[in-house]
Design a protein around this motif. Structure first.
Motif, short mmCIF file in Angstrom:
data_model
loop_
_atom_site.label_atom_id
_atom_site.label_comp_id
_atom_site.label_asym_id
_atom_site.label_seq_id
_atom_site.Cartn_x
_atom_site.Cartn_y
_atom_site.Cartn_z
N ASP A 154 -19.66 41.59 -7.99
CA ASP A 154 -18.65 41.15 -8.95
C ASP A 154 -18.35 39.66 -8.79
O ASP A 154 -18.14 38.94 -9.78
N PHE A 155 -18.32 39.18 -7.54
CA PHE A 155 -18.00 37.77 -7.28
C PHE A 155 -19.25 36.91 -7.14
O PHE A 155 -19.13 35.70 -6.93
N GLY A 156 -20.43 37.48 -7.24
CA GLY A 156 -21.65 36.70 -7.17
C GLY A 156 -22.03 36.27 -5.77
O GLY A 156 -22.66 35.21 -5.61
N PHE A 157 -21.70 37.06 -4.73
CA PHE A 157 -22.03 36.70 -3.35
C PHE A 157 -23.40 37.28 -2.98
O PHE A 157 -23.76 38.38 -3.40
N ASN A 158 -24.14 36.54 -2.15
CA ASN A 158 -25.34 37.09 -1.56
C ASN A 158 -24.98 37.86 -0.28
O ASN A 158 -23.80 37.98 0.06
N ASP A 159 -25.99 38.36 0.44
CA ASP A 159 -25.70 39.20 1.61
C ASP A 159 -24.96 38.45 2.70
O ASP A 159 -24.04 39.00 3.34
N GLY A 282 -14.22 51.81 -10.58
CA GLY A 282 -14.14 50.40 -10.26
C GLY A 282 -13.50 50.19 -8.90
O GLY A 282 -12.62 50.97 -8.48
N TRP A 283 -13.90 49.15 -8.17
CA TRP A 283 -13.43 48.96 -6.80
C TRP A 283 -11.95 48.60 -6.72
O TRP A 283 -11.34 48.70 -5.65
N ARG A 284 -11.32 48.21 -7.85
CA ARG A 284 -9.89 47.86 -7.83
C ARG A 284 -8.98 49.09 -7.91
O ARG A 284 -7.83 49.05 -7.47
N SER A 285 -9.45 50.17 -8.47
CA SER A 285 -8.61 51.35 -8.72
C SER A 285 -8.01 51.97 -7.47
O SER A 285 -6.84 52.40 -7.47
N PRO A 286 -8.75 52.09 -6.36
CA PRO A 286 -8.17 52.72 -5.17
C PRO A 286 -6.89 52.05 -4.66
O PRO A 286 -6.04 52.72 -4.07
N PHE A 287 -6.72 50.76 -4.90
CA PHE A 287 -5.52 50.08 -4.42
C PHE A 287 -4.26 50.62 -5.12
O PHE A 287 -3.21 50.77 -4.48
N VAL A 288 -4.35 50.90 -6.39
CA VAL A 288 -3.22 51.45 -7.12
C VAL A 288 -2.97 52.90 -6.70
O VAL A 288 -1.82 53.34 -6.52
N VAL A 289 -4.05 53.65 -6.52
CA VAL A 289 -3.94 55.06 -6.13
C VAL A 289 -3.20 55.20 -4.80
O VAL A 289 -2.43 56.15 -4.61
#
Length: 618
Positions: A154-159, A282-289
């Motif tokens: 999502d942020f365009g990072f390599n390994d 989506g990786w953001r959803s667990p934070f709200v849950v």
């Protein structure tokens, strides 16, 4: 009653033992605190505190003897009122302070000290609520690990950037705010309502966590994770400080284990929620849950959990009429490092947290990318660290408590051995090929074993910190423990990320796993210090109780003292060591007066030197 206690003039006749909670039990005349107090000091102040309730041998109360012009403290006992050697007093006091767990003085069974004004049902309800909050707070810690690759994409990072920015910097930021929050809450919790503080700490941390749902850039995620660390750092000293005043030493390891089980369970819960929900929603959803139910629980605790009285569970204060009102100050903070058990328990956190930080931040992705596990298999295997940890904490708390009851020093010995045994199993997972049939099952089992043995020490460590520190200082002592733990968990992944760039993942992970060895050695150090430090803490509580009783006696209404003065002969004032008499005698005219006053105000044995006082913190 032992001959030793009888020889010092302790009355062993069983009477009803009063307590601040309104419950009674079998005990000696007066209380444990009073018995130790008399041994600690031969001054009149400590005896005056007992004079209202203790009958003399001829059946008349000491107050009646006072009105008759007799010496109220003359009970015909062979009591040595002169102290020639402060070390002798110290040794005798240490023996009495240690004797409480065996029913001495007063033949009081350990269960008698478990009486509490808050019913057991409400106290265990509080533990349940604390466990739920702790589980959800620590679930937040691992919401990123299962989806590192998704976030990096999502942020365009390599390994390399993924390990550095998400595995290293984010983890460091998460604990950077937690360390100062722990110290601040530990200090403030020593004098303020801790249940109120729990609410505000949760709000301060979980609101930014919920806001992670709206993140679009990396710097936003970094700041929000930093703020979320406030709740994890601040909640720990508050919860365990509350447990120290809700349960006695005979129960603390067990209830500490329950909270630690919830913490490890929460870490695994976070792994599972992120691993299952993240790819789908989506990786953001667990934070709200996770954030919303945590906030709701904090509000429920604020409304329903009572604030316990500080010092209510301490053996040396049982049966005392004086309310324990000590507060935290800078001098007490400096003295925390003089308690050697504190030093060992705090220092073990830095090396001991490195393997855990590596496991939570990198193990899931390492098993997926380097070992060829599928995402579900890697997630399950990594979650075994928390599941094994939860089982280890529970069993370690139960066994540690039994060993503590048998002999206190056996608890740190047991914990130290188990921690060191964690190294081989985790080393195999990191370094073995794990390519053949059954490799997934083997890795899952070994990770479980490492989590199990590595977490056995958790409950004993918290219990030892609670047992060697006074009620008002426990929060700060626990906070210092959290700071070193957070430094290891936060800076550890960052350090591992740097090591990865130099030597690769496998070597960096192996080096971090070795942190369990110095951790075990530090815990083993408490084998030599725990018993003495705990007995010294009970002595300090007795001294504090003496000072409070003396201050209360001196604050009597002037009219009451005047009325009593009209009934007493002049000789009675010499018995009490009053500073003045109706005849206007100077306090300096009676040498015994100054000695009694000095002993009563300091709470230390008459004739004891400064050297003997300093030994209370050895």
């Amino acid at each position: 009653m032992s001959q030793q206690a009888t020889a010092r003039g302790l009355d062993s006749s069983p009477v009803s033992r009063s307590s601040r909670g309104g419950q009674t039990g079998a005990g000696s005349s007066g209380s444990l605190g009073a018995a130790i107090s008399e041994d600690l000091s031969g001054n009149h102040a400590s005896r005056a505190r007992e004079s209202c309730a203790r009958p003399s041998e001829n059946g008349a109360s000491e107050n009646q003897k006072l009105l008759n012009g007799q010496d109220p403290f003359d009970r015909g006992e062979d009591v040595d009122t002169e102290v020639d050697d402060a070390d002798d007093v110290q040794g005798a006091a240490l023996a009495d302070a240690a004797a409480w767990r065996n029913g001495l003085p007063g033949d009081v069974a350990p269960s008698a000290f478990d009486a509490h004004p808050i019913p057991a049902s409400k106290r265990y309800y509080a533990v349940t609520m604390f466990c739920l909050i702790a589980a959800l707070l620590y679930a937040d810690q691992n919401l990123l690990a299962p989806t590192l690759s998704l976030i990096a994409k999502d942020f365009g990072f390599n390994d390399v950037e993924k390990d550095q920015y998400l595995g290293g910097w984010i983890a460091a930021a998460f604990f950077l705010a937690g360390a100062p929050a722990a110290v601040v809450m530990g200090w403030v919790g020593g004098s303020h309502n801790r249940c109120n503080l729990v609410l505000w700490v949760v709000i301060a941390g979980k609101a930014p966590s919920a806001a992670t749902y709206f993140v679009t850039q990396y710097w936003q995620l970094l700041i929000l994770r930093l703020l979320t660390g406030i709740s994890l750092g601040g909640i720990f000293p508050l919860i365990f400080s509350l447990l120290g005043d809700l349960f006695s030493v005979h129960q603390r390891a067990f209830v500490a284990a329950l909270v630690q089980v919830a913490i490890f369970g929460g870490m695994s819960l976070g792994q599972l929620i992120a691993g299952l929900i993240g790819p789908a929603w989506g990786w953001r959803s667990p934070f709200v849950v996770v954030a919303i139910p945590t906030l709701i629980l904090a509000v429920v605790v604020w409304f329903t959990v009572p604030e316990p009285e500080r010092g209510i569970t301490e053996a040396a204060l049982q049966g005392e009429d004086v309310k324990y009102e000590e507060e935290m100050d800078w001098d007490k903070t400096k003295k925390l490092v003089k308690i050697r058990t504190n030093v060992f328990m705090i220092m073990q956190g830095l090396p001991g947290s490195l393997p855990w930080g590596m496991s939570w931040a990198f193990l899931n992705d390492y098993l997926d990318r380097q070992k060829g596990f599928s995402v579900p298999d890697a997630t399950l295997a990594a979650a075994m660290v928390g599941i094994g940890g939860a089982v280890g904490v529970l069993i370690g708390g139960a066994i540690g408590q039994k060993l503590y009851t048998k002999r206190r020093r056996l608890m740190p010995l047991f914990a130290a051995v188990c921690v060191v045994l964690s190294v081989p199993s985790m080393m195999y997972v990191v370094n073995a090929p794990l390519k053949g049939p059954g490799s997934v099952e083997l890795a899952t089992f070994l990770v479980f074993c490492a989590g199990f043995t590595g977490s056995v020490c958790s409950a004993p460590i918290r219990a030892m910190i609670m047992n060697v520190n006074e009620p008002e200082t426990r929060g700060v002592a626990l906070a210092l423990h959290v700071v070193l733990d957070d430094l290891g968990r936060g800076a550890g992944p960052g350090l591992v990320a740097l090591l990865i760039t130099w030597m690769g993942r496998q070597a960096a992970f192996s080096l971090s796993i070795l942190g369990w060895i110095p951790c075990g050695l530090c815990i083993f150090g408490a084998y030599f210090t725990l018993e003495r430090d705990e007995d010294a803490m009970q002595m300090r509580l007795v001294a504090t109780s003496q000072r409070a009783a003396s201050s209360r006696a001196m604050s009597l209404d002037a009219s009451e003292r005047g009325a009593a003065a009209a009934l007493l002969p002049p000789s009675a004032y010499r018995s009490y060591g009053e500073r003045s008499s109706p005849g206007g005698a100077s306090p300096s005219s009676d040498p015994g007066s100054d000695a009694a006053s000095d002993a009563g105000s300091s709470g230390s044995p008459r004739g004891a030197s400064t050297r003997s006082k300093s030994r209370l913190y050895r």
